[in-house]
Design an enzyme around this catalytic site. Structure first.
Site, mmCIF file in Angstrom:
data_model
loop_
_atom_site.group_PDB
_atom_site.id
_atom_site.type_symbol
_atom_site.label_atom_id
_atom_site.label_comp_id
_atom_site.label_asym_id
_atom_site.label_seq_id
_atom_site.Cartn_x
_atom_site.Cartn_y
_atom_site.Cartn_z
ATOM 1 N N HIS A 104 38.231 48.683 42.712
ATOM 2 C CA HIS A 104 38.411 47.218 42.734
ATOM 3 C C HIS A 104 38.022 46.628 41.392
ATOM 4 C CE1 HIS A 104 34.177 45.882 43.433
ATOM 5 N NE2 HIS A 104 34.058 47.013 44.097
ATOM 6 N N ASP A 106 37.611 43.206 40.905
ATOM 7 C CA ASP A 106 36.870 41.937 41.035
ATOM 8 C C ASP A 106 35.378 42.241 41.036
ATOM 9 O OD1 ASP A 106 37.254 43.226 43.575
ATOM 10 O OD2 ASP A 106 36.440 41.444 44.552
ATOM 11 N N ASP A 137 29.864 48.324 39.382
ATOM 12 C CA ASP A 137 30.561 47.906 40.618
ATOM 13 C C ASP A 137 31.680 46.940 40.268
ATOM 14 O OD1 ASP A 137 31.288 47.247 43.194
ATOM 15 O OD2 ASP A 137 29.506 46.065 43.609
ATOM 16 N N GLU A 171 37.971 42.900 46.732
ATOM 17 C CA GLU A 171 37.057 43.721 47.532
ATOM 18 C C GLU A 171 35.763 43.002 47.834
ATOM 19 O OE1 GLU A 171 34.137 46.729 48.769
ATOM 20 O OE2 GLU A 171 33.999 45.384 47.057
ATOM 21 N N GLU A 172 35.234 42.285 46.846
ATOM 22 C CA GLU A 172 33.938 41.621 47.047
ATOM 23 C C GLU A 172 34.065 40.403 47.959
ATOM 24 O OE1 GLU A 172 31.483 43.206 46.351
ATOM 25 O OE2 GLU A 172 31.520 44.143 44.385
ATOM 26 N N ASP A 200 33.107 53.968 44.111
ATOM 27 C CA ASP A 200 32.631 52.581 44.215
ATOM 28 C C ASP A 200 31.291 52.545 44.944
ATOM 29 O OD1 ASP A 200 32.511 49.813 44.235
ATOM 30 O OD2 ASP A 200 33.803 49.596 45.983
ATOM 31 N N HIS A 233 18.262 9.270 53.222
ATOM 32 C CA HIS A 233 16.904 9.089 52.695
ATOM 33 C C HIS A 233 15.936 9.502 53.807
ATOM 34 C CE1 HIS A 233 13.320 7.225 51.202
ATOM 35 N NE2 HIS A 233 13.934 6.549 50.218
ATOM 36 N N THR A 335 13.904 13.786 48.196
ATOM 37 C CA THR A 335 13.593 13.472 49.594
ATOM 38 C C THR A 335 14.883 13.155 50.355
ATOM 39 O OG1 THR A 335 13.116 11.243 48.828
ATOM 40 C CG2 THR A 335 11.220 12.690 49.244
ATOM 41 N N ARG A 348 25.632 44.357 58.993
ATOM 42 C CA ARG A 348 26.255 45.635 58.617
ATOM 43 C C ARG A 348 26.448 46.431 59.896
ATOM 44 N NH1 ARG A 348 27.966 45.702 53.157
ATOM 45 N NH2 ARG A 348 26.678 44.144 52.158
ATOM 46 N N SER A 423 29.557 48.487 52.262
ATOM 47 C CA SER A 423 30.829 48.501 52.981
ATOM 48 C C SER A 423 31.998 48.504 51.998
ATOM 49 C CB SER A 423 30.946 47.252 53.856
ATOM 50 O OG SER A 423 29.751 47.056 54.589
HETATM 51 N N1 LIG Z 1 30.709 48.467 46.167
HETATM 52 C C1 LIG Z 1 31.093 48.121 47.472
HETATM 53 C C2 LIG Z 1 30.615 46.744 47.837
HETATM 54 O O1 LIG Z 1 29.790 46.194 47.146
HETATM 55 N N2 LIG Z 1 31.163 46.193 48.908
HETATM 56 C C3 LIG Z 1 30.806 44.906 49.396
HETATM 57 C C4 LIG Z 1 31.930 44.474 50.272
HETATM 58 C C5 LIG Z 1 31.946 43.053 50.699
HETATM 59 C C6 LIG Z 1 31.352 41.982 50.155
HETATM 60 N N3 LIG Z 1 31.711 40.899 50.893
HETATM 61 C C7 LIG Z 1 32.488 41.321 51.832
HETATM 62 N N4 LIG Z 1 32.633 42.613 51.710
HETATM 63 C C8 LIG Z 1 29.503 44.989 50.166
HETATM 64 O O2 LIG Z 1 28.811 43.952 50.226
HETATM 65 O O3 LIG Z 1 29.163 46.039 50.711
HETATM 66 ZN ZN ZN Z 2 32.298 47.813 44.782
HETATM 67 ZN ZN ZN Z 3 30.204 45.281 45.360
#
Ligand SMILES: NCC(=O)N[C@@H](Cc1c[nH]cn1)C(=O)O
Ligand code: ZN
Ligand code: ZN
Length: 483
Positions: A104, A106, A137, A171-172, A200, A233, A335, A348, A423
């Protein structure tokens, strides 16, 4: 005892060593593109990064397809074009196995003011370390596959496999659009794929390479509570209304206890029981709790035994609260009573847990807790797109043996087979959709600060990791074709 490195790999390794500075320059250019997928204002940077790689693949004579994956619906209801996905192929020799590599392009957000010691989007080298968002990453590993192809060409060695690339830019942010693209290309682009490799993730520690056969899944939730049509306020309205922030914090506090136990009823029901065989696997894994904590400096880990800590990361669900949008968070005091706040948290997932079931359990839990709270305010609860189950593969597969040999050629050590708590939703899609063995070949170290301040990749990991990829291609080339 490790296996001896074939002499055929020597010219490749020499080329990689000789071209180290240029490979670092390439990474420097990649890091300078601020391809933050979670920031709609930087979507053009993600697209720029996709084309940056696509052009390089074209220069390597790959057949490159830039695939449109549709629109993204943003939380405010507006839509935005998703960045395209690169599908590229090199070689179509029916005698060779076909390997698909995924990466990935991004990155997670990063600001100097978060506590970076360098500018996050300017690669800076200090001794053996390259600092910069995306170094580990996943820009470093993703562009290294291209360097490997270059090395084979320069050494006038035929690529041992037909190579396919699947590179995305979301991906992120949950890999939106990718799953559907893979499904639609199952019988065309992915038809002949025999093996899938993803680089990755990270070593379990800082010294020993590993090969990874499992990841947790992810469900990400937004809980929005509103109490007024504008910010108020606290001297005028404090004590007169139910405040959105107090309601939100009360509900968030019912999600997880101080020992990390998730308090949502039935959430552990589907989790696989631990078998004695699984328990014995943890004993031999090279992992230091001291090193793990030394890097982050937490006052106390929640587990006192290596096995329990690894199980908490790999095979039990965990819940994290990430942030509150709309809350006052600048320095100084204000405030204010925020009119509306969004609590952001995720869980997770582990094998057997399904996002739909988990979403239902959370929805029911929040409904119940909201009633108990008895606030006059209203809330909305949403699971973000891109929720994905966990992925687990079979490390006894010959594909894993091939990767293990490649590690031994480069590092002269037999790697551990590990799972990981992060993930990568597409790993499961590749396994289910393509039906082939998927393997994770990490390049960076556990202390690379992925998603955190001062993300880095050691130059030695970058260089040796590129050699590892080259050696791995060689070994995959010796495997049977599956299709
Ligand atoms: N290198 C893998 C990674 O960082 N994956 C992310 C995937 C993600 C982030 N937001 C939604 N999915 C991770 O946080 O594991
Ligand atoms: Zn990654
Ligand atoms: Zn990542």
């Amino acid at each position: 005892m490790t296996v001896k490195c074939p002499s055929k790999l020597k010219p490749l390794f020499d080329y990689i060593d000789k071209n180290k500075s240029r490979f670092i320059d390439n990474l420097k250019n990649a890091v300078s593109i601020q391809s933050v997928s979670g920031d709609p204002n930087r979507r053009n940077e993600v697209v720029k990064m996709i084309y940056w790689v696509a052009n390089r693949l074209t220069a390597l004579n790959a057949t490159v397809e830039i695939c449109d994956v549709g629109m993204q619906e943003l939380p405010d209801g507006t839509t935005l074009k998703l960045p395209p996905v690169i599908l590229a192929s090199l070689g179509d020799d029916q005698r060779k196995p076909t390997l698909c590599v995924y990466g990935h392009l991004d990155v997670q957000p990063a600001n100097r003011s978060d506590g970076w010691v360098t500018e996050p989007f300017e690669l800076e080298i200090r001794d053996d370390v390259m600092f910069g968002r995306g170094t580990s990453d996943d820009k470093g590993p993703a562009i290294s596959w291209l360097h490997v192809v270059e090395a084979y060409n320069a050494a006038t060695l035929d690529l041992p496999v037909n190579l396919k690339f699947c590179y995305e830019g979301m991906e992120e942010s949950g890999s939106e659009g990718l799953h559907e693209l893979l499904l639609s290309k199952k019988d065309t682009f992915f038809k002949d794929v025999d093996y899938v490799c993803i680089s990755d993730n990270y070593w379990l520690g800082t010294k020993k390479p590993c090969i990874t056969y499992g990841l947790r899944g992810l469900c990400y939730f937004f809980l929005q509570v509103s109490c007024a049509s504008k910010d108020l306020h606290s001297g005028i309205f404090g004590g007169s209304i139910n405040e959105a922030m107090s309601d939100l914090i009360a509900i968030l506090d019912t999600l997880v206890d101080k020992d990390g136990k998730i308090l949502v009823p039935k959430i552990y029901d589907e989790v696989e029981p631990v078998t004695p065989e699984e328990k014995s696997l943890y004993e031999s894994i090279d992992f230091s709790m001291e090193e793990y904590n030394q890097d982050i400096d937490s006052p106390q880990l929640l587990h006192d035994k290596k096995e329990n800590l690894l199980m908490a990361r790999w095979r039990y669900p965990s819940l994290s609260i990430h942030g509150i949008e709309g809350a006052f968070s600048e320095s100084g005091s204000k405030t204010v009573i925020p009119k509306s706040v969004i609590g952001k948290f995720s869980i997770r997932l582990v094998p057997n847990q399904q996002p739909e079931t988990v979403e239902k359990l959370f929805r029911e839990h929040i409904e119940k807790q909201w009633k108990i709270r008895g606030s006059a305010n209203s809330y909305t609860f949403t699971m973000l797109p891109g929720a994905a189950p966990a992925w687990k593969s079979n490390p006894d597969h010959p594909h894993y043996e091939a990767a293990s040999k490649a590690v031994q050629y480069v590092y002269n050590i037999v790697p551990d087979f590990t799972r990981e708590g992060g993930s990568i939703p597409v790993a499961l899609t590749f396994q289910d959709v393509i039906g082939k063995n998927v393997l994770l070949l990490p390049m960076g170290r556990s202390d690379d600060n992925a998603h955190s301040q001062n993300e880095k990749l050691n130059i030695s990991n970058y260089v040796e990791g590129t050699k590892l990829m080259a050696a791995y291609l060689y070994e995959v080339g010796l495997l049977e074709k599956v299709v």
